[in-house]
Write a protein that holds these residues in place. Structure first.
Motif, PDB file in Angstrom:
ATOM      1  N   ARG A 156      29.969  -5.336  -9.449  1.00  0.00           N
ATOM      2  CA  ARG A 156      31.055  -5.184  -8.483  1.00  0.00           C
ATOM      3  C   ARG A 156      31.374  -3.706  -8.260  1.00  0.00           C
ATOM      4  NH1 ARG A 156      37.375  -6.858  -8.878  1.00  0.00           N
ATOM      5  NH2 ARG A 156      37.746  -7.173  -6.646  1.00  0.00           N
ATOM      6  N   ASP A 214      33.162 -14.795  -0.649  1.00  0.00           N
ATOM      7  CA  ASP A 214      32.904 -15.589   0.550  1.00  0.00           C
ATOM      8  C   ASP A 214      33.007 -17.069   0.187  1.00  0.00           C
ATOM      9  OD1 ASP A 214      31.947 -16.900   2.779  1.00  0.00           O
ATOM     10  OD2 ASP A 214      30.024 -15.839   2.849  1.00  0.00           O
ATOM     11  N   GLU A 237      37.429 -10.786  -2.176  1.00  0.00           N
ATOM     12  CA  GLU A 237      36.266 -10.560  -1.324  1.00  0.00           C
ATOM     13  C   GLU A 237      35.236 -11.683  -1.390  1.00  0.00           C
ATOM     14  OE1 GLU A 237      35.151  -8.219  -5.165  1.00  0.00           O
ATOM     15  OE2 GLU A 237      36.959  -8.765  -4.052  1.00  0.00           O
TER      16      GLU A 237
END
Length: 215
Positions: A191, A110, A108
């Motif tokens: 997270r 970026d 996930e």
């Protein structure tokens, strides 16, 4: 003590500090810093941050020629690319710090801005952190990837490898890469949670107030 001698001592001091705190272990990590005459002092290849000898640091002249000291780190193409594209750079620090590497491997993450906006200090000291692909250690293509950023990022993380930060001087580069690692640690701790991140307005305020390059 000459300024060159002080810089040698400072490199070894900060390297030992980071080693002692577990930010990079074994013979991993490397540091370079500009000298007053436009040359570079660089940590040698295969050396441990925990036991660097100031007298054995690699010395480059202003034309980029290795003129003294032990053989330099094999990551010189990476360092050189930052100095070529960021003229304000006075030091470059590369670590194999655990949390930054872990975040680089999460699906996930970026790649254009790999750290979540959790604190003002990560934005102030790092701007946006670019995630670069995996390269074999020492591969000159790492330098090409940094050049491809055209000087727009002062901090990158090499996937499955570690962070690299360029800043105006050695101390600033050390503080910035430590901020990167701490923010990566926060990212992992949070997270899967509904953590409250900085808003777009708060980010914009920090960017404007501290003149952060946020492109």
């Amino acid at each position: 003590m000459t300024n060159d001698s002080k810089l040698r001592e400072d490199i070894c001091f900060w390297a030992r500090s980071m080693f002692d705190r577990g930010l990079t272990g074994g013979a991993s990590g490397n540091i370079s810093a500009r000298t007053e005459d436009g040359g570079l002092l660089v940590t040698p290849t295969g050396s441990s941050f925990g036991r660097l000898d100031p007298a054995r640091l690699s010395r480059f002249d202003a034309q980029g020629r290795h003129v003294d000291g032990d053989k330099p780190t094999k990551e010189m193409p990476l360092h050189s690319a930052f100095y070529e594209t960021r003229k304000s750079a006075g030091a470059v620090v590369h670590l194999h710090s655990t949390h930054s590497v872990a975040v680089s491997m999460l699906p996930e993450t970026d790649p254009d801005n790999m750290l979540r906006p959790l604190t003002a200090y990560s934005i102030m000291r790092l701007g946006k952190v670019k995630l670069l692909p995996y390269f074999r250690p020492g591969d000159a293509a790492m330098g090409d990837a940094v050049r491809g950023l055209a000087g727009k990022r002062s901090a990158v993380v090499l996937a499955n490898h570690g962070p690299v930060v360029a800043s105006k001087n050695l101390e600033a580069a050390i503080f910035a890469i430590e901020e990167l690692e701490e923010t990566a640690k926060l990212t992992l701790l949070l997270r899967g949670s509904d953590a409250v991140e900085l808003t777009d307005a708060q980010i914009a305020d920090v960017v404007k107030t501290f003149e952060v390059d946020w492109d």
